[in-house]
Write a protein that holds these residues in place. Structure first.
Motif, PDB file in Angstrom:
ATOM      1  N   UNK A   1     -31.891 -16.263   6.210  1.00 12.43           N
ATOM      2  CA  UNK A   1     -32.564 -17.341   5.405  1.00 12.43           C
ATOM      3  C   UNK A   1     -31.823 -18.486   5.303  1.00 12.43           C
ATOM      4  N   UNK A   2     -30.492 -18.587   5.423  1.00 10.25           N
ATOM      5  CA  UNK A   2     -29.681 -19.915   5.462  1.00 10.25           C
ATOM      6  C   UNK A   2     -30.109 -20.474   6.924  1.00 10.25           C
ATOM      7  N   UNK A   3     -29.942 -19.733   7.859  1.00 10.66           N
ATOM      8  CA  UNK A   3     -30.204 -20.146   9.561  1.00 10.66           C
ATOM      9  C   UNK A   3     -31.668 -20.811   9.576  1.00 10.66           C
ATOM     10  N   UNK A   4     -32.465 -20.316   8.816  1.00  6.43           N
ATOM     11  CA  UNK A   4     -33.934 -20.854   9.017  1.00  6.43           C
ATOM     12  C   UNK A   4     -33.943 -22.138   8.228  1.00  6.43           C
ATOM     13  N   UNK A   5     -33.392 -22.072   7.242  1.00  8.09           N
ATOM     14  CA  UNK A   5     -33.147 -23.689   6.553  1.00  8.09           C
ATOM     15  C   UNK A   5     -32.560 -24.558   7.326  1.00  8.09           C
ATOM     16  N   UNK A   6     -31.481 -24.109   7.992  1.00  9.92           N
ATOM     17  CA  UNK A   6     -30.732 -25.177   8.774  1.00  9.92           C
ATOM     18  C   UNK A   6     -31.121 -25.346  10.227  1.00  9.92           C
TER      19      UNK A   6
ATOM     20  N   UNK B   1     -34.437 -25.787  10.578  1.00 11.22           N
ATOM     21  CA  UNK B   1     -35.956 -26.467   9.995  1.00 11.22           C
ATOM     22  C   UNK B   1     -35.261 -28.003   9.619  1.00 11.22           C
ATOM     23  N   UNK B   2     -33.838 -28.061   9.168  1.00 16.04           N
ATOM     24  CA  UNK B   2     -33.709 -29.493   8.612  1.00 16.04           C
ATOM     25  C   UNK B   2     -32.468 -30.061   9.348  1.00 16.04           C
ATOM     26  N   UNK B   3     -32.563 -30.293  10.601  1.00 13.62           N
ATOM     27  CA  UNK B   3     -31.238 -30.784  11.382  1.00 13.62           C
ATOM     28  C   UNK B   3     -31.301 -32.308  11.132  1.00 13.62           C
ATOM     29  N   UNK B   4     -32.479 -33.210  10.802  1.00 11.88           N
ATOM     30  CA  UNK B   4     -32.271 -34.522  10.629  1.00 11.88           C
ATOM     31  C   UNK B   4     -33.020 -35.355  11.511  1.00 11.88           C
ATOM     32  N   UNK B   5     -33.360 -34.641  12.955  1.00 11.74           N
ATOM     33  CA  UNK B   5     -34.204 -35.343  13.731  1.00 11.74           C
ATOM     34  C   UNK B   5     -35.599 -34.228  13.970  1.00 11.74           C
ATOM     35  N   UNK B   6     -36.483 -34.941  13.918  1.00 10.54           N
ATOM     36  CA  UNK B   6     -37.840 -34.156  13.805  1.00 10.54           C
ATOM     37  C   UNK B   6     -37.872 -33.410  15.158  1.00 10.54           C
ATOM     38  N   UNK B   7     -37.653 -33.681  16.453  1.00  7.58           N
ATOM     39  CA  UNK B   7     -37.715 -33.114  17.471  1.00  7.58           C
ATOM     40  C   UNK B   7     -36.781 -31.746  17.416  1.00  7.58           C
ATOM     41  N   UNK B   8     -35.453 -32.016  16.868  1.00  7.22           N
ATOM     42  CA  UNK B   8     -34.716 -30.829  16.723  1.00  7.22           C
ATOM     43  C   UNK B   8     -35.261 -29.923  15.972  1.00  7.22           C
ATOM     44  N   UNK B   9     -35.785 -30.223  14.752  1.00  8.95           N
ATOM     45  CA  UNK B   9     -36.350 -29.693  13.797  1.00  8.95           C
ATOM     46  C   UNK B   9     -37.364 -28.559  14.477  1.00  8.95           C
ATOM     47  N   UNK B  10     -38.316 -29.128  15.303  1.00  9.00           N
ATOM     48  CA  UNK B  10     -39.409 -28.366  16.081  1.00  9.00           C
ATOM     49  C   UNK B  10     -38.809 -27.340  17.044  1.00  9.00           C
TER      50      UNK B  10
ATOM     51  N   UNK C   1     -25.865 -19.256  14.508  1.00  7.64           N
ATOM     52  CA  UNK C   1     -24.876 -19.709  13.694  1.00  7.64           C
ATOM     53  C   UNK C   1     -24.051 -20.824  14.062  1.00  7.64           C
ATOM     54  N   UNK C   2     -23.359 -20.268  15.037  1.00  2.00           N
ATOM     55  CA  UNK C   2     -22.446 -21.050  15.777  1.00  2.00           C
ATOM     56  C   UNK C   2     -23.185 -22.142  16.523  1.00  2.00           C
ATOM     57  N   UNK C   3     -24.134 -22.031  17.170  1.00  2.00           N
ATOM     58  CA  UNK C   3     -24.860 -23.103  17.649  1.00  2.00           C
ATOM     59  C   UNK C   3     -25.191 -24.071  17.102  1.00  2.00           C
ATOM     60  N   UNK C   4     -25.493 -23.763  15.665  1.00  2.00           N
ATOM     61  CA  UNK C   4     -26.011 -25.004  14.646  1.00  2.00           C
ATOM     62  C   UNK C   4     -25.129 -25.799  14.293  1.00  2.00           C
TER      63      UNK C   4
END
Length: 88
Positions: A8-13, A15-24, A46-49
């Motif tokens: 759940x935490x990873x899903x949020x992270x 989808x909320x990167x700060x750059x739309x392209x990265x979010x997608x 998790x580590x990639x995030x």
């Protein structure tokens, strides 16, 4: 932390990167692939995030070489980009 909470935490992270392209890219990757991830794959993501969006996107798009640490099947899946729905 149990696996469900981590996901759940990873899903949020993702989808909320700060750059739309990265979010997608990262959110779409998470949504399409995470249901079948092993605990090791969850740890990898998790580590990639923790990496910078511009670096992750460059590796995934092939504009920069992927560091040895990130090479493997997970990065190959991320690079495939067949998980982002594109409206016509």
């Amino acid at each position: 932390m149990d696996l469900e909470t981590r996901l759940k935490r990873l899903r949020f992270r993702a989808w909320h990167r700060g750059i739309k392209e990265a979010d997608l890219m990262l959110g779409g990757f998470y949504d399409a692939r995470s249901a079948s991830w092993t605990e090791d794959q969850v740890t990898w993501f998790e580590e990639l995030m923790e990496e910078q969006d511009v670096d992750i996107m460059a590796w995934a798009m092939g504009t920069e070489p992927v560091p040895a640490r990130w090479q493997g099947t997970m990065m190959d899946d991320l690079k495939s980009l067949d998980y982002v729905p594109i409206s016509k």
